[in-house]
Design a protein around this motif. Sequence first.
Motif, PDB file in Angstrom:
ATOM      1  N   ALA A  82       0.845  -1.201   0.000  1.00 16.91           N
ATOM      2  CA  ALA A  82       0.000   0.000   0.000  1.00 16.91           C
ATOM      3  C   ALA A  82       0.878   1.248   0.000  1.00 16.91           C
ATOM      4  CB  ALA A  82      -0.931  -0.007   1.212  1.00 16.91           C
ATOM      5  N   LYS A  83       1.960   1.210   0.772  1.00 16.39           N
ATOM      6  CA  LYS A  83       2.910   2.326   0.810  1.00 16.39           C
ATOM      7  C   LYS A  83       3.565   2.507  -0.557  1.00 16.39           C
ATOM      8  CE  LYS A  83       7.257   2.869   2.812  1.00 16.39           C
ATOM      9  NZ  LYS A  83       8.235   2.667   3.856  1.00 16.39           N
ATOM     10  N   MET A  84       3.941   1.408  -1.181  1.00 21.44           N
ATOM     11  CA  MET A  84       4.553   1.481  -2.518  1.00 21.44           C
ATOM     12  C   MET A  84       3.556   2.030  -3.537  1.00 21.44           C
ATOM     13  SD  MET A  84       7.652   0.567  -2.204  1.00 21.44           S
ATOM     14  CE  MET A  84       7.456   1.437  -0.668  1.00 21.44           C
ATOM     15  N   ALA A  85       2.299   1.618  -3.417  1.00 19.80           N
ATOM     16  CA  ALA A  85       1.271   2.123  -4.332  1.00 19.80           C
ATOM     17  C   ALA A  85       1.088   3.630  -4.153  1.00 19.80           C
ATOM     18  CB  ALA A  85      -0.052   1.383  -4.100  1.00 19.80           C
ATOM     19  N   ALA A  86       1.069   4.086  -2.909  1.00 22.30           N
ATOM     20  CA  ALA A  86       0.945   5.528  -2.648  1.00 22.30           C
ATOM     21  C   ALA A  86       2.130   6.279  -3.251  1.00 22.30           C
ATOM     22  CB  ALA A  86       0.835   5.793  -1.146  1.00 22.30           C
ATOM     23  N   PHE A  87       3.335   5.730  -3.076  1.00 17.64           N
ATOM     24  CA  PHE A  87       4.530   6.361  -3.632  1.00 17.64           C
ATOM     25  C   PHE A  87       4.443   6.405  -5.160  1.00 17.64           C
ATOM     26  CE2 PHE A  87       8.997   6.515  -4.966  1.00 17.64           C
ATOM     27  CZ  PHE A  87       9.469   7.552  -4.188  1.00 17.64           C
ATOM     28  N   ALA A  88       3.983   5.318  -5.771  1.00 19.93           N
ATOM     29  CA  ALA A  88       3.845   5.271  -7.228  1.00 19.93           C
ATOM     30  C   ALA A  88       2.806   6.281  -7.721  1.00 19.93           C
ATOM     31  CB  ALA A  88       3.473   3.860  -7.675  1.00 19.93           C
ATOM     32  N   VAL A  89       1.700   6.384  -7.006  1.00 22.14           N
ATOM     33  CA  VAL A  89       0.656   7.350  -7.400  1.00 22.14           C
ATOM     34  C   VAL A  89       1.198   8.777  -7.313  1.00 22.14           C
ATOM     35  CG1 VAL A  89      -1.592   8.326  -6.747  1.00 22.14           C
ATOM     36  CG2 VAL A  89      -1.289   5.843  -6.871  1.00 22.14           C
ATOM     37  N   VAL A  90       1.929   9.076  -6.243  1.00 24.99           N
ATOM     38  CA  VAL A  90       2.541  10.412  -6.118  1.00 24.99           C
ATOM     39  C   VAL A  90       3.478  10.653  -7.299  1.00 24.99           C
ATOM     40  CG1 VAL A  90       4.115  11.836  -4.744  1.00 24.99           C
ATOM     41  CG2 VAL A  90       2.303  10.554  -3.618  1.00 24.99           C
ATOM     42  N   GLY A  91       4.277   9.646  -7.649  1.00 26.08           N
ATOM     43  CA  GLY A  91       5.187   9.782  -8.786  1.00 26.08           C
ATOM     44  C   GLY A  91       4.446  10.016 -10.089  1.00 26.08           C
ATOM     45  N   LEU A  92       3.379   9.274 -10.307  1.00 23.47           N
ATOM     46  CA  LEU A  92       2.590   9.451 -11.530  1.00 23.47           C
ATOM     47  C   LEU A  92       1.925  10.824 -11.566  1.00 23.47           C
ATOM     48  CD1 LEU A  92       1.003   5.901 -11.837  1.00 23.47           C
ATOM     49  CD2 LEU A  92       2.766   6.902 -13.317  1.00 23.47           C
TER      50      LEU A  92
END
Length: 151
Positions: A82-92
């Motif tokens: 979930a943390k990685m997904a949040a980081f990826a969404v911020v990056g996108l």
Amino acid sequence: MDTTDLVLAIFHHLLVFSLAGIIGAEFVLIRGDLSAATLKRLAGIDRHYGILATSIIIVGIGRVIYGLKGWEFYVYNWVFWAKMAAFAVVGLLSIVPTMRFLSWNRQASASPGFQVPAAELASVKTYVRAEAFIFLLIPIFAAAMARGYGY
């Protein structure tokens, strides 16, 4: 092993806090007048955003591989993902502001009277706000992980 884990954790946290500062700086700068100097500053800050995000990924991978908890803790932990997904969404979400900052900076350099179109500025503000909001989830997930949730 203890020292390696500690050093990686320290670097990881410093990088994440620095990235939060970068997002905050962008948030503040896009609220004011976007002069040529401000646009140049935004492009420079955004460059650091990319460098920090890449460094976070590299150090984070180091933590997974060399950290005390072992890679199994992370790979099988839904809070980690979930943390990685949040980081990826911020990056996108950061892609659109990055492209606009670069474009605006080029246009301002070529034409001293350049004014950022209001619709584009409003769009970038929305993206940066969304980045900041989603970014808040990252330390929440990190705190949960540190306490063993999700494993």
